[in-house]
Design an enzyme around this catalytic site. Structure first.
Site, PDB file in Angstrom:
ATOM      1  N   HIS A   1       0.826  -1.216   0.000  1.00  0.00           N
ATOM      2  CA  HIS A   1       0.000   0.000   0.000  1.00  0.00           C
ATOM      3  C   HIS A   1       0.860   1.266   0.000  1.00  0.00           C
ATOM      4  O   HIS A   1       0.398   2.335  -0.418  1.00  0.00           O
ATOM      5  CB  HIS A   1      -0.920  -0.012   1.222  1.00  0.00           C
TER       6      HIS A   1
ATOM      7  N   ASP B   1      -8.913  -6.006 -18.174  1.00  0.00           N
ATOM      8  CA  ASP B   1      -9.037  -7.025 -19.228  1.00  0.00           C
ATOM      9  C   ASP B   1      -7.654  -7.354 -19.772  1.00  0.00           C
ATOM     10  O   ASP B   1      -7.042  -6.564 -20.485  1.00  0.00           O
ATOM     11  CB  ASP B   1      -9.952  -6.485 -20.335  1.00  0.00           C
TER      12      ASP B   1
END
Length: 439
Positions: A167, A386
């Site tokens: 993070h 994708d």
């Protein structure tokens, strides 16, 4: 609203991993120490996520592991600090040594079909952990590379991409942009949002200047609990998610405004206030116990000037609200929502600069004592990644990073519903569900 347990997995998932390898950038990249801002320092934890992909019959000749690995090598040229290693500066702050060693990549095979893993709205951390790779023997964040990826193939031909990402390298928005850039690279496309690498935009001022009380760093005193309540807190957590559809969310917003105190209320304000109230009551906090709500606000557009498009780093700042548990439970919903609204309204350029400077002077970490930390993923478009096999049909976190954390996730094809995911001791979870229904 619907409650979910962790009983959705139909089979005992068995995964066989191959040897992990390192994926360096496809080209030679800069070798230097990369600066991390003070907004990056406070959240140095590994966030693990999984993405489920179907593979059509005519596409089964392509090997997802090879395609995704090659694309990772190429995208790391743009995001070269991710191929480095976390270090510590002489001042005791995290930085990145841009060594170009590479991200860790593992290919794996599962002994079942994708559909057997279950529904991601009912996450089972013990199962999903098998779909991400944990560095053996790592004792702390310094021993874990910033990006660790695992591609697991299933018997049906589908696959899961499991990621562990530090993070401190990025917030949700920047992480989403990285994963989508990686996916674009896999499809042979240029990056639609190239990363803006210079984090010195968020350097502390010289001299540092603290202009606000930063309650998020305040260590609350815990009021002594009854023996039963204290023993309950030591129990293993039960994880459950609660789904709020559009109608239920509208009802909550109307209820927050029904006494005329508030003229407006957002979905986030109503939902976070309701969860805060219900969780405090479920944990049977003493009436005089101060309890804190913390959440991140995206500061990209709130800085002056705004952060550039594609800012690679944490552009979020933690804000907080404080209230006694008894007051939180007894006062109407509008009171809790009003506290959330004040916390949101505090976040300005001056407030964020003050928070950056506060860390510079104190090296303090936000305290989670008697605290609820709400993390909102419902507006992040991880579901659009994708890699060449279409968008993932489901995606989400592997587990929650701490017992004080509650996660808001979008749900459903239209993404108009929100799943609230949290962990509580079993008896507290039952009480939480009852209070949440009342709200």
């Amino acid at each position: 609203m619907e409650g979910f347990g962790g009983d959705s997995v139909a089979v005992e998932l068995s995964v066989r991993r191959k040897e992990p390898t390192l994926v360096p950038p496809a080209e030679i990249t800069e070798n230097h120490v990369y600066f991390l801002s003070n907004l990056d320092q406070n959240i140095a934890v590994t966030v693990q996520t999984v993405y489920f992909f179907d593979v059509r019959e005519e596409e089964k000749g392509r090997r997802p592991g090879e395609v995704i690995r090659e694309a990772l090598s190429k995208v790391l040229v743009h995001y070269y600090p991710l191929a480095g290693r976390v270090g510590i500066s002489p001042e005791g702050k995290l930085n990145i040594h841009c060594t170009g060693e590479g991200a860790v990549f593992v290919e794996a095979e599962a002994d079942c079909r994708l559909e057997d893993v279950g529904d991601m709205t009912k996450p089972d951390p013990s199962t999903l952990q098998r779909l991400v790779y944990n560095i053996p023997g790592a004792r702390n964040i310094l021993e874990i590379p910033p990006v660790v990826a695992q591609v697991t193939m299933f018997k049906c031909g589908g696959f899961v991409l499991g990621l562990g990402m530090n993070h401190c390298m990025f917030d949700g928005i920047a992480a989403m942009e990285f994963v989508n850039s990686w996916a674009e690279t896999a499809r042979g496309l240029p990056l639609s949002v190239p990363p803006y690498m210079d984090r010195s935009l968020l350097k502390a001022r010289d001299p540092p200047q603290i202009d606000f009380p930063h309650v998020e760093f305040t260590q609350l005193e815990e009021v002594e609990k009854a023996a039963e309540a204290a023993a309950e807190e030591e129990e293993e957590l039960v994880y459950r998610s609660f789904c709020f559809g559009p109608e239920k969310l509208e009802e909550m917003k109307k209820r927050a405004k029904e006494d005329g105190v508030l003229s407006r209320c957002t979905t986030f304000e109503a939902l976070s206030a309701s969860v805060w109230r219900s969780r405090s009551r479920a944990l049977e906090m003493a009436g005089e116990q101060e309890t804190k709500l913390m959440f991140a606000v995206d500061g990209r557009s709130k800085f002056d000037p705004p952060l550039p498009r594609g800012y690679f780093g944490n552009g979020i700042v933690i804000t907080s609200a404080l209230c006694r548990a008894g007051e939180l439970a007894e006062k109407p919903m509008s009171h809790a929502v009003g506290l959330v609204q004040k916390a949101v309204g505090m976040v300005t350029d001056k407030y964020m600069r003050s928070a950056i400077d506060y860390f510079e002077l104190t090296r303090a970490r936000p305290s989670l004592t008697a605290t609820l930390l709400v993390t909102t993923w419902s507006r992040l478009s991880f579901h659009t990644s994708d890699f060449g096999w279409g968008e993932p049909f489901q995606s989400g976190p592997v587990t929650l990073p701490a017992k004080e954390v509650v996660l808001f996730l979008s749900h459903g094809r239209e993404r108009k519903s929100i799943n609230v995911l949290l962990g509580l001791p079993a008896a507290a979870m039952e009480r939480f569900q009852q209070f949440l229904y009342l709200d």
